[in-house]
Design a protein around this motif. Structure first.
Motif, PDB file in Angstrom:
ATOM      1  N   GLU A   1      17.340  20.564  18.576  1.00 19.98           N
ATOM      2  CA  GLU A   1      17.070  21.853  19.208  1.00 19.98           C
ATOM      3  C   GLU A   1      18.322  22.489  19.794  1.00 19.98           C
ATOM      4  O   GLU A   1      18.251  23.563  20.382  1.00 19.98           O
ATOM      5  N   LEU A   2      19.457  21.814  19.636  1.00 14.92           N
ATOM      6  CA  LEU A   2      20.680  22.253  20.328  1.00 14.92           C
ATOM      7  C   LEU A   2      21.533  23.105  19.411  1.00 14.92           C
ATOM      8  O   LEU A   2      22.113  22.618  18.439  1.00 14.92           O
ATOM      9  N   TYR A   3      21.624  24.398  19.717  1.00 17.87           N
ATOM     10  CA  TYR A   3      22.427  25.338  18.940  1.00 17.87           C
ATOM     11  C   TYR A   3      23.284  26.170  19.879  1.00 17.87           C
ATOM     12  O   TYR A   3      22.955  26.364  21.040  1.00 17.87           O
ATOM     13  N   GLY A   4      24.391  26.686  19.350  1.00 21.49           N
ATOM     14  CA  GLY A   4      25.264  27.521  20.159  1.00 21.49           C
ATOM     15  C   GLY A   4      26.239  26.687  20.960  1.00 21.49           C
ATOM     16  O   GLY A   4      26.306  25.462  20.849  1.00 21.49           O
ATOM     17  N   ASN A   5      27.001  27.361  21.777  1.00 18.62           N
ATOM     18  CA  ASN A   5      28.016  26.705  22.597  1.00 18.62           C
ATOM     19  C   ASN A   5      27.430  26.353  23.962  1.00 18.62           C
ATOM     20  O   ASN A   5      27.363  27.189  24.852  1.00 18.62           O
ATOM     21  N   VAL A   6      26.998  25.134  24.094  1.00 20.99           N
ATOM     22  CA  VAL A   6      26.458  24.635  25.353  1.00 20.99           C
ATOM     23  C   VAL A   6      27.423  23.606  25.903  1.00 20.99           C
ATOM     24  O   VAL A   6      27.802  22.664  25.202  1.00 20.99           O
ATOM     25  N   SER A   7      27.835  23.768  27.162  1.00 21.29           N
ATOM     26  CA  SER A   7      28.819  22.878  27.767  1.00 21.29           C
ATOM     27  C   SER A   7      28.289  22.296  29.070  1.00 21.29           C
ATOM     28  O   SER A   7      27.369  22.850  29.693  1.00 21.29           O
ATOM     29  N   ILE A   8      28.881  21.183  29.503  1.00 15.74           N
ATOM     30  CA  ILE A   8      28.527  20.582  30.783  1.00 15.74           C
ATOM     31  C   ILE A   8      28.815  21.580  31.903  1.00 15.74           C
ATOM     32  O   ILE A   8      29.867  22.201  31.940  1.00 15.74           O
ATOM     33  N   GLY A   9      27.856  21.737  32.788  1.00 15.88           N
ATOM     34  CA  GLY A   9      27.982  22.690  33.885  1.00 15.88           C
ATOM     35  C   GLY A   9      27.289  24.009  33.625  1.00 15.88           C
ATOM     36  O   GLY A   9      27.065  24.790  34.566  1.00 15.88           O
ATOM     37  N   ASP A  10      26.925  24.283  32.366  1.00 19.48           N
ATOM     38  CA  ASP A  10      26.238  25.533  32.029  1.00 19.48           C
ATOM     39  C   ASP A  10      24.830  25.555  32.626  1.00 19.48           C
ATOM     40  O   ASP A  10      24.152  24.518  32.695  1.00 19.48           O
TER      41      ASP A  10
END
Length: 313
Positions: free
Chosen positions: A212-221
């Motif tokens: 389900e993980l798409y796009g630019n997801v980073s720690i802290g978002d």
């Protein structure tokens, strides 16, 4: 690999190991100072008044006492009176009490501001005179002065209160959220095998599975998501995408934008590999095929052997 019961079990075991180690440190601290609990807000009694403050005890053992500095002592306080305090260590590592209440207590999880970064780690503002240490080894990413980070409070092997960004063991599994509820939370860890771990409301354990993980997801978002499943143990599976019938219009628009960015012809079609589609479109192959099918039905595109072209209007 899809994240299922096995993956959650692995993480639960890891979390339990963290908790056991933390409890061991907490018990060690408890033995050292008896019923006076390091890192906790508690009511202690005044055992003795001195020129520089008062000594507090737990109401039973007057041999185990800690100082409440004079400037913290309530006006008119007398021996035997109870005082609500927080117990921590001062700049000389001595146990001390304060009537100032911290932003976080033992095993709690909160967003705290980074005051500065030093040689051994970052220092966080937790509402007390002495800033809270976040060691480098407890950071899941490097933090900078002025920003906020999600952290938990624990007792380290040296019997000191410290912060950690590894908040998984301290998150709760008893939220009232149900399937399809909308939630928001902070991404605190990203695993190439499992997906993105999210602290829902900065308190509850959630996961955006890899599929389900798409796009630019980073720690802290901070992410907004939909609950797709509530596990038996209360953990939440999440998706940052809508249900298929709601998402399809947005995906179709995204495909058209991609076609335009390539000059009117996307250099691959719906038979491309899932890896290519994920890399270029931030979609699964099924989502891409649904969007392309929607556009084809609407007469907006033509699919060739090696490309998808925009039709002239």
């Amino acid at each position: 690999m899809h994240c299922g019961v096995y993956e959650w079990r692995v993480l639960s075991v890891r979390g339990e190991l963290y908790r056991q180690a933390d409890r061991a440190c907490t018990n060690l601290a408890g033995r050292k100072i008896n019923m006076i609990q390091l890192g906790e807000i508690q009511t202690l009694k005044i055992a003795k008044q001195v020129e520089f403050g008062v000594y507090l005890y737990d109401g039973e053992n007057t041999e185990e006492r800690i100082l409440l500095p004079k400037k913290q002592v309530p006006a008119g306080a007398a021996n035997g009176d109870g005082v609500e305090v927080f117990v921590y260590r001062d700049s000389k590592d001595r146990l001390i009490a304060t009537t100032n209440m911290p932003k976080i207590t033992l095993h709690g999880v909160e967003r705290l501001r980074v005051v500065q970064v030093g040689k051994i780690g970052a220092f966080l503002d937790w509402g007390l005179e002495k800033d809270l240490l976040l060691p480098f080894k407890e950071q899941t990413r490097r933090v900078s002065a002025g920003e906020e980070c999600l952290a938990a409070l624990y007792i380290d092997k040296s019997d000191r209160l410290c912060a950690t960004m590894n908040v998984y063991p301290y998150l709760k599994n008893n939220s009232s959220y149900k399937k399809d509820d909308r939630v928001s939370g902070t991404v605190y860890e990203i695993s190439p095998n499992f997906g993105a771990f999210v602290a829902v409301d900065d308190q509850y354990s959630g996961l955006i599975p890899k599929r389900e993980l798409y796009g630019n997801v980073s720690i802290g978002d901070t992410v907004n998501a939909r609950v797709t499943e509530v596990k038996e143990d209360g953990k939440l599976d999440l998706s940052i995408r809508e249900k298929a019938y709601l998402q399809i219009a947005g995906d179709a628009e995204k495909v058209m934008q991609a076609i335009d960015s390539f000059g009117g012809a996307l250099p691959f079609n719906d038979k491309a590999s899932p890896e290519v589609i994920r890399r270029e479109m931030q979609m699964s192959k099924n989502e891409f095929k649904r969007a392309v099918g929607n556009l084809l039905k609407a007469g907006k595109i033509t699919i060739t052997e090696k490309a998808i072209r925009r039709n002239d209007e």
